[in-house]
Write a protein that holds these residues in place. Structure first.
Motif, PDB file in Angstrom:
ATOM      1  N   ASN A 144     -11.130  -3.905  84.876  1.00  0.00           N
ATOM      2  CA  ASN A 144     -10.799  -2.968  85.948  1.00  0.00           C
ATOM      3  C   ASN A 144     -12.077  -2.581  86.671  1.00  0.00           C
ATOM      4  O   ASN A 144     -13.028  -2.115  86.045  1.00  0.00           O
ATOM      5  N   MET A 145     -12.103  -2.779  87.976  1.00  0.00           N
ATOM      6  CA  MET A 145     -13.295  -2.500  88.772  1.00  0.00           C
ATOM      7  C   MET A 145     -13.317  -1.080  89.334  1.00  0.00           C
ATOM      8  O   MET A 145     -14.278  -0.691  89.986  1.00  0.00           O
ATOM      9  N   SER A 146     -12.279  -0.309  89.094  1.00  0.00           N
ATOM     10  CA  SER A 146     -12.225   1.054  89.617  1.00  0.00           C
ATOM     11  C   SER A 146     -13.298   1.924  88.987  1.00  0.00           C
ATOM     12  O   SER A 146     -13.456   1.945  87.767  1.00  0.00           O
ATOM     13  N   VAL A 147     -14.011   2.672  89.832  1.00  0.00           N
ATOM     14  CA  VAL A 147     -15.011   3.609  89.325  1.00  0.00           C
ATOM     15  C   VAL A 147     -14.333   4.655  88.446  1.00  0.00           C
ATOM     16  O   VAL A 147     -14.801   4.982  87.342  1.00  0.00           O
ATOM     17  N   GLY A 148     -13.195   5.172  88.895  1.00  0.00           N
ATOM     18  CA  GLY A 148     -12.487   6.198  88.144  1.00  0.00           C
ATOM     19  C   GLY A 148     -12.027   5.720  86.787  1.00  0.00           C
ATOM     20  O   GLY A 148     -12.122   6.454  85.787  1.00  0.00           O
ATOM     21  N   VAL A 149     -11.525   4.488  86.704  1.00  0.00           N
ATOM     22  CA  VAL A 149     -11.074   3.950  85.421  1.00  0.00           C
ATOM     23  C   VAL A 149     -12.238   3.840  84.449  1.00  0.00           C
ATOM     24  O   VAL A 149     -12.116   4.162  83.262  1.00  0.00           O
ATOM     25  N   ASN A 150     -13.379   3.396  84.934  1.00  0.00           N
ATOM     26  CA  ASN A 150     -14.520   3.215  84.038  1.00  0.00           C
ATOM     27  C   ASN A 150     -15.110   4.542  83.578  1.00  0.00           C
ATOM     28  O   ASN A 150     -15.563   4.657  82.438  1.00  0.00           O
ATOM     29  N   VAL A 151     -15.063   5.557  84.423  1.00  0.00           N
ATOM     30  CA  VAL A 151     -15.453   6.895  83.977  1.00  0.00           C
ATOM     31  C   VAL A 151     -14.444   7.386  82.933  1.00  0.00           C
ATOM     32  O   VAL A 151     -14.820   8.014  81.927  1.00  0.00           O
ATOM     33  N   THR A 152     -13.155   7.076  83.141  1.00  0.00           N
ATOM     34  CA  THR A 152     -12.128   7.421  82.165  1.00  0.00           C
ATOM     35  C   THR A 152     -12.411   6.749  80.819  1.00  0.00           C
ATOM     36  O   THR A 152     -12.230   7.358  79.756  1.00  0.00           O
ATOM     37  N   MET A 153     -12.851   5.504  80.848  1.00  0.00           N
ATOM     38  CA  MET A 153     -13.210   4.804  79.608  1.00  0.00           C
ATOM     39  C   MET A 153     -14.275   5.580  78.836  1.00  0.00           C
ATOM     40  O   MET A 153     -14.212   5.712  77.606  1.00  0.00           O
ATOM     41  N   LYS A 154     -15.251   6.088  79.562  1.00  0.00           N
ATOM     42  CA  LYS A 154     -16.329   6.842  78.914  1.00  0.00           C
ATOM     43  C   LYS A 154     -15.780   8.130  78.300  1.00  0.00           C
ATOM     44  O   LYS A 154     -16.166   8.519  77.184  1.00  0.00           O
ATOM     45  N   LEU A 155     -14.863   8.795  79.006  1.00  0.00           N
ATOM     46  CA  LEU A 155     -14.229  10.000  78.468  1.00  0.00           C
ATOM     47  C   LEU A 155     -13.428   9.673  77.208  1.00  0.00           C
ATOM     48  O   LEU A 155     -13.426  10.452  76.236  1.00  0.00           O
ATOM     49  N   LEU A 156     -12.748   8.534  77.192  1.00  0.00           N
ATOM     50  CA  LEU A 156     -11.971   8.127  76.019  1.00  0.00           C
ATOM     51  C   LEU A 156     -12.877   7.875  74.821  1.00  0.00           C
ATOM     52  O   LEU A 156     -12.537   8.224  73.682  1.00  0.00           O
ATOM     53  N   GLU A 157     -14.010   7.271  75.080  1.00  0.00           N
ATOM     54  CA  GLU A 157     -14.969   7.031  74.006  1.00  0.00           C
ATOM     55  C   GLU A 157     -15.405   8.349  73.364  1.00  0.00           C
ATOM     56  O   GLU A 157     -15.459   8.480  72.138  1.00  0.00           O
ATOM     57  N   MET A 158     -15.687   9.331  74.210  1.00  0.00           N
ATOM     58  CA  MET A 158     -16.105  10.643  73.710  1.00  0.00           C
ATOM     59  C   MET A 158     -14.966  11.343  72.964  1.00  0.00           C
ATOM     60  O   MET A 158     -15.154  11.906  71.886  1.00  0.00           O
ATOM     61  N   ALA A 159     -13.759  11.290  73.540  1.00  0.00           N
ATOM     62  CA  ALA A 159     -12.614  11.968  72.938  1.00  0.00           C
ATOM     63  C   ALA A 159     -12.236  11.355  71.600  1.00  0.00           C
ATOM     64  O   ALA A 159     -11.910  12.075  70.637  1.00  0.00           O
ATOM     65  N   ALA A 160     -12.260  10.027  71.523  1.00  0.00           N
ATOM     66  CA  ALA A 160     -11.827   9.348  70.308  1.00  0.00           C
ATOM     67  C   ALA A 160     -12.631   9.778  69.092  1.00  0.00           C
ATOM     68  O   ALA A 160     -12.092   9.880  67.980  1.00  0.00           O
ATOM     69  N   LYS A 161     -13.905  10.034  69.286  1.00  0.00           N
ATOM     70  CA  LYS A 161     -14.753  10.432  68.157  1.00  0.00           C
ATOM     71  C   LYS A 161     -14.316  11.771  67.576  1.00  0.00           C
ATOM     72  O   LYS A 161     -14.468  12.009  66.375  1.00  0.00           O
ATOM     73  N   SER A 162     -13.760  12.634  68.413  1.00  0.00           N
ATOM     74  CA  SER A 162     -13.285  13.935  67.928  1.00  0.00           C
ATOM     75  C   SER A 162     -11.862  13.872  67.400  1.00  0.00           C
ATOM     76  O   SER A 162     -11.461  14.708  66.581  1.00  0.00           O
ATOM     77  N   PHE A 163     -11.084  12.873  67.881  1.00  0.00           N
ATOM     78  CA  PHE A 163      -9.682  12.773  67.491  1.00  0.00           C
ATOM     79  C   PHE A 163      -9.434  11.625  66.515  1.00  0.00           C
ATOM     80  O   PHE A 163      -8.325  11.098  66.433  1.00  0.00           O
TER      81      PHE A 163
END
Length: 268
Positions: free
Chosen positions: A125-144
């Protein structure tokens, strides 16, 4: 700085037309080539005709003609087509931006091999928003990672041929890597009948296909007493086109190497 000389694959398709429009509107890019399959009725026509513009470019099926002036090639087609284009671009030093999804391991290996000869940005996915979302998921997953069930729901238009989407799979990989799991081992891609209780280590996927949905992705972290949902929705393919141009700009000083949108956006 001279304009980037860009050619587009699948120029008569939905994404191809959006790429053409975005390139024509960019101050630092020039459309120098357009390709499509030989049986396309658009062969020989100007890719700007549907936009009311004359580009001076003709849609070709022959790679040598379509890529004669290209420095960059943007490809959002099918794995078999992209791999055919890949070989030519590697041989001729044409930089590639690959947004095609659905590659198997052999296809991904071929892309990595080609990156030894030319520079490639490859991302589901080349979307800037999707890739920022990926980074948020990485951070969230560590807590969940404990006590929360993880499910990924994606929706796309009726014409999409692969499932789950490349973006959904990448989301799963990002989450699995963040919490020390292997998606190949914990991914659940279908449920039917009496499935038994949910394996708490699993990452589930659900796929929706219908209408003209551009692309919706939601990751659900469901715990006891609360749930967190992280969602990205695309309302236009223009986000993918703008991201592709950012990827091309990133490759300007690269001769070889395989990169993704994390590299392009500095999200490492």
């Amino acid at each position: 700085m001279s304009a980037m000389k860009i050619a587009v694959a699948g120029a008569s398709g939905r994404m191809g037309k959006m790429l053409v429009e975005t390139i024509l509107a960019a101050d630092d890019a020039s459309l120098v080539g357009a390709l499509d399959v030989a049986q396309s009725p658009a062969i020989g026509s100007d890719p700007g005709v549907t936009l009311g513009k004359e580009t001076g470019v003709k849609i070709e099926s022959d790679l040598a003609l379509g890529l004669a002036q290209a420095e960059y090639f943007i490809d959002f087609t099918r794995p078999e087509g992209t791999l055919h284009h890949l070989e030519y671009c590697a041989q001729h030093g044409i930089k590639m931006i690959i947004g095609t999804t659905g590659f198997d391991d052999a296809g991904k290996a071929a892309i990595a091999k080609a990156a030894e000869k030319t520079a490639i940005v490859f991302a589901p996915n080349m979307s800037v928003g999707v890739n920022v979302t990926m980074k948020l998921l990485e951070m969230a997953a560590k807590s969940f990672s404990h006590g929360y069930d993880i499910e990924i729901v994606e929706a796309h238009h009726r014409h999409k041929v692969d499932a789950p989407s490349g973006t959904a799979l990448k989301m799963g990989e990002v989450i699995a890597d963040a919490i020390g799991r292997d998606l190949n081992e914990v991914g659940v891609f279908a449920r039917e009948g009496v499935t038994g209780e949910r394996d708490p280590s699993s990452i589930g996927f659900a796929t929706i296909r219908g209408g003209d949905i551009v692309g919706d992705h939601t990751v659900l972290f469901a715990g006891i007493g609360e749930r967190v949902e992280i969602t990205h929705k695309s309302s236009s393919r223009v986000t993918y086109a703008h991201g592709s141009l950012r990827a091309a700009r990133f490759l300007a000083d690269k001769k070889t190497g395989l990169y993704d949108m994390y590299d392009v956006l500095g999200l490492r």
